[in-house]
Design a protein around this motif. Structure first.
Motif: not given
Length: 416
Positions: A124-127, A212-221
């Motif tokens: 994701x963006x900003x990881x 377990x997971x990095x979550x995001x919305x609209x491609x960004x974290x």
């Protein structure tokens, strides 16, 4: 280019630039080629997580040499180019543009790369990861707009970027699988002091944490979910879970690799006329009697001088410096000299004001100093290195007494 004339260096970071400098200073006046896959001229990496990241250091300060230095010293510097193969039998390498470069002596300073986090959402963006100057620029920019950051990994990079984030006013949660930060490097006694330091600066430290997971919305974290179901909001995620040596070229060329490119005390690989230095070198250390790989600035700074001498046939070319590293976090500055494997010491003792963070820590085995770390106390690291190098037994009450001059414990009066 005639193979028997040229010294070629693959890897245009600090180690590569210092090797080019050392070869010229040692009198090599033949063809000298420095190849790097980055487009920036060689620079130092410590500022990327310290002064440059916090804005204290200007960009120009990170570079090893002024831009004109390479031309002035007749260094054929080829940036933005990758070496795709090395043929030791032909003493030749192939570059990604299809061209070939011959060598008489070859030095590999290919460095290391961040370990990637193998979880959903890691792309994701900003990881963000920190290795190159553009990474530091991205992180710096993110800290200017983010209000909440998650740092995954409580090693040196993780803690230094955490300190930079807090200095910028960003709320930070640090996730670490171990029980304490820097536990494998420093042991429990000193690792706890770094945990206290960051908690005192408002950091939310969470140990035994499994991402377990990095979550995001609209491609960004937008957050991180742990294996226990806990979710932590984040505008930016910094991943610092270690590095791995860039051994691909060496391995494909048939060189011996083992936790890096295996070299002797002269930094020679298993193949004649090929050497390695810096993060990638798993070097035999004559004082320790074993191979070690040290992922710190001092090796990249100092090993190339020995490699250059060895490449030119100097008999005195042996690398036996005591490992050294340093860090700056908030108002804490420290230097460390020595080498201690996890569980490889009997006790840690302190001299000075531990609560006030002005002290020296000593790692001991059988009353011998294996390593020393000076925290906010300066001009003593040379003495610590001498204590480590001489491997003598010490009187612990005298070692821990600030009223006893440290120099009086050294075996040779010239070091006092």
């Amino acid at each position: 280019m005639p193979a028997n004339d040229a010294c070629v260096i693959v890897g245009a970071g600090l180690a590569g630039a210092k090797a080019a400098q050392a070869l010229r200073e040692e009198g090599f006046d033949g063809p000298l080629v420095l190849i790097g896959d980055e487009r920036e001229r060689p620079y130092e990496r410590p500022p990327l997580s310290k002064g440059y990241l916090t804005g204290k250091d200007a960009r120009e300060q990170i570079y090893v040499h002024p831009p004109q230095w390479y031309a002035e010293h007749n260094v054929d510097m080829r940036l933005g180019m990758a070496v795709t193969a090395v043929d030791p039998a032909a003493r030749e390498m192939t570059l990604d543009d299809g061209s070939r470069v011959g060598y008489g002596k070859l030095l590999l300073t290919t460095g290391s790369a961040p370990r990637r986090l193998p979880v959903p959402g890691a792309g994701l963006e900003r990881v963000l990861y920190l290795r190159r100057v553009e990474d530091s620029d991205q992180i710096k920019e993110a800290f200017q707009s983010a209000s909440r950051a998650v740092v995954i990994g409580a090693g040196w990079i993780g803690l230094e970027t955490t300190a930079a984030a807090r200095t910028a006013g960003v709320e930070v949660t640090v996730l670490e699988m171990a029980e304490l930060p820097l536990l494998r490097v420093l042991g429990r006694e000193v690792a706890q002091l770094f945990a206290n330091l960051h908690r005192d600066h408002g950091v939310d430290l969470r140990f035994g944490a499994q991402v377990a997971e990095i979550t995001g919305s609209g491609g960004a974290v937008d957050g991180v979910r742990l294996s226990d179901g806990t979710r932590i909001d984040a505008d930016v995620v910094i991943v610092g879970v270690g590095i791995k040596p860039n051994i691909g070229l060496a391995q494909e060329a048939g060189l011996e690799v083992d936790n890096g490119i295996r070299v002797d005390e002269r930094l020679r690989t298993s193949y004649p006329d090929i050497y390695a230095a810096g993060d990638v070198a798993h070097a035999f250390h004559p004082l320790l009697g074993k191979h070690i790989r040290v992922e710190h600035w001092a090796n990249a700074l100092n090993q190339p001088q020995i490699a250059a001498k060895a490449m030119l046939g100097r008999e005195d070319a042996v690398y036996d410096r005591i490992p050294y590293f340093f860090t700056d976090q908030y108002d804490l500055g420290m230097e460390y000299a020595g080498y201690v494997e996890p569980g490889g010491y009997d006790q840690v003792v302190f001299r000075g004001d531990v609560a006030g963070r002005e002290f020296i820590a000593f790692w001991l085995a059988g009353n011998r100093v294996l390593a020393g770390m000076n925290v906010n106390i300066w001009d003593v690291n040379d003495q610590l290195q001498t204590l480590v190098r001489t491997a003598q037994t010490v009187d612990i009450p005298m070692l821990t007494d600030p009223q006893v001059p440290l120099g009086s414990l050294l075996p040779d009066p010239q070091h006092r």
